[in-house]
Design a protein around this motif. Sequence first.
Motif, mmCIF file in Angstrom:
data_model
loop_
_atom_site.group_PDB
_atom_site.id
_atom_site.type_symbol
_atom_site.label_atom_id
_atom_site.label_comp_id
_atom_site.label_asym_id
_atom_site.label_seq_id
_atom_site.Cartn_x
_atom_site.Cartn_y
_atom_site.Cartn_z
ATOM 1 N N ASP A 191 35.488 100.736 37.180
ATOM 2 C CA ASP A 191 34.710 99.838 38.037
ATOM 3 C C ASP A 191 35.544 98.624 38.457
ATOM 4 O OD1 ASP A 191 32.490 101.454 37.992
ATOM 5 O OD2 ASP A 191 31.413 100.281 36.477
ATOM 6 N N SER B 134 38.063 99.825 41.019
ATOM 7 C CA SER B 134 37.457 100.047 42.321
ATOM 8 C C SER B 134 37.076 98.730 42.981
ATOM 9 C CB SER B 134 36.225 100.946 42.179
ATOM 10 O OG SER B 134 35.738 101.334 43.451
ATOM 11 N N ALA C 49 33.034 105.799 40.493
ATOM 12 C CA ALA C 49 32.768 104.434 40.950
ATOM 13 C C ALA C 49 32.645 104.437 42.462
ATOM 14 C CB ALA C 49 33.885 103.487 40.511
ATOM 15 N N TYR D 95 34.329 110.024 35.168
ATOM 16 C CA TYR D 95 33.634 108.802 35.551
ATOM 17 C C TYR D 95 33.771 108.614 37.057
ATOM 18 C CZ TYR D 95 34.170 107.985 30.523
ATOM 19 O OH TYR D 95 34.160 108.109 29.160
ATOM 20 N N LEU E 53 29.066 96.466 42.279
ATOM 21 C CA LEU E 53 29.223 97.842 41.815
ATOM 22 C C LEU E 53 28.423 98.125 40.553
ATOM 23 C CD1 LEU E 53 33.051 98.527 42.343
ATOM 24 C CD2 LEU E 53 31.139 99.286 43.764
ATOM 25 N N ARG E 54 28.378 97.154 39.669
ATOM 26 C CA ARG E 54 27.699 97.366 38.387
ATOM 27 C C ARG E 54 26.232 96.929 38.417
ATOM 28 N NH1 ARG E 54 31.091 98.814 34.253
ATOM 29 N NH2 ARG E 54 29.763 97.982 32.585
ATOM 30 N N LYS F 177 34.854 103.494 31.846
ATOM 31 C CA LYS F 177 33.947 103.227 32.962
ATOM 32 C C LYS F 177 34.130 101.800 33.479
ATOM 33 C CE LYS F 177 30.545 103.469 35.903
ATOM 34 N NZ LYS F 177 30.874 103.911 37.287
ATOM 35 N N TYR F 178 34.201 100.849 32.571
ATOM 36 C CA TYR F 178 34.423 99.460 32.994
ATOM 37 C C TYR F 178 35.772 99.334 33.699
ATOM 38 C CZ TYR F 178 35.058 94.415 32.908
ATOM 39 O OH TYR F 178 35.280 93.101 33.284
ATOM 40 N N LEU G 239 32.722 93.451 41.725
ATOM 41 C CA LEU G 239 32.366 94.120 40.470
ATOM 42 C C LEU G 239 30.876 93.934 40.167
ATOM 43 C CD1 LEU G 239 33.364 95.742 38.020
ATOM 44 C CD2 LEU G 239 33.885 93.563 36.890
#
Length: 305
Positions: free
Chosen positions: A268, A271, A232, A230, A296-297, A264-265, A293
């Motif tokens: 994220d 990061s 980020a 994954y 990023l998402r 993945k969450y 966040l």
Amino acid sequence: MIYTITISPAIDYVVHLDLLKEGMTNRSTHEEYFLGGKGINVSQVLKELGVGSVALGFVRGFTGQALESGLRDKGIDTDFIHLTQGITRINVKIKADEETEINGQGTVPTAADFDKLAEKLKKLKDDDILIISGNIPKVLPQDTYDRILKLTKDKKMRIIVDTNGDLLINSLKYRPFLIKPNIDELKDIFGKDISAEEGALKLQESGARNVIVSLGKDGAVLLAEDGNIYRAGVCTGKVLNTVGSGDSMVAGFLVGYMQTGDYKYALDLGSAAGSATALSPGLAENHKIYGCLKELRGTEDVQPK
């Protein structure tokens, strides 16, 4: 319960000057202080994200009292061992035309002090989480982490180790739940030609369950226990402070994983926490972490499902 260990906690005293003039009296424009030490940073960001922890470690003197009371004022539980000699260190950070740091040596725990820590660790339970962060002062035995980890090897608890070099390699036989080297530390271990993915795989094959490799401005890579990779990114903005960014990433990843079980969450959120700290004068606050966040998402809906 989550426990963090900081062998040598500190108070970071940050002095801002227009210009540092050597050999002369300098007057600051303003000052700040922060409660520091890598494990303590993790505990503080966990608290910002709504998760409690107990900070373990060694303190002494008026600075140790200030650090302990400061953490309690923030609502963070502590269970420090109080030493009989020295004082908890003060690190002076001078921010002027150039940045200069003077890090104190701090206290030196004795074998008897480590025995007291060992007694606390023996009481940890299978569902607890233990986070060991930072390097070991040169005046202490370099097998200190090994001795700590041996106390956990017969428990099912999750261990997170955030250190580098031989300390990191020696921890792998204890199957840590998470390690987080940065790309430079990875290259110091395996050589300059290693990629983040290749280095993470080598560390996973040696025992680590999940490996995050932080890449600075290029974000982070996670080789997860499920075998997937994954990635980020980082948030946009002016970098003000990189101290504590890695610790923030550890806290964010752990909270994200505990809340969702989604790698993945979790990456994220890790990061986002690391980026938000880099864009703050101190450790990031909750609203900055979740604001990052969202960036990023690419969505306003960032709360865990």
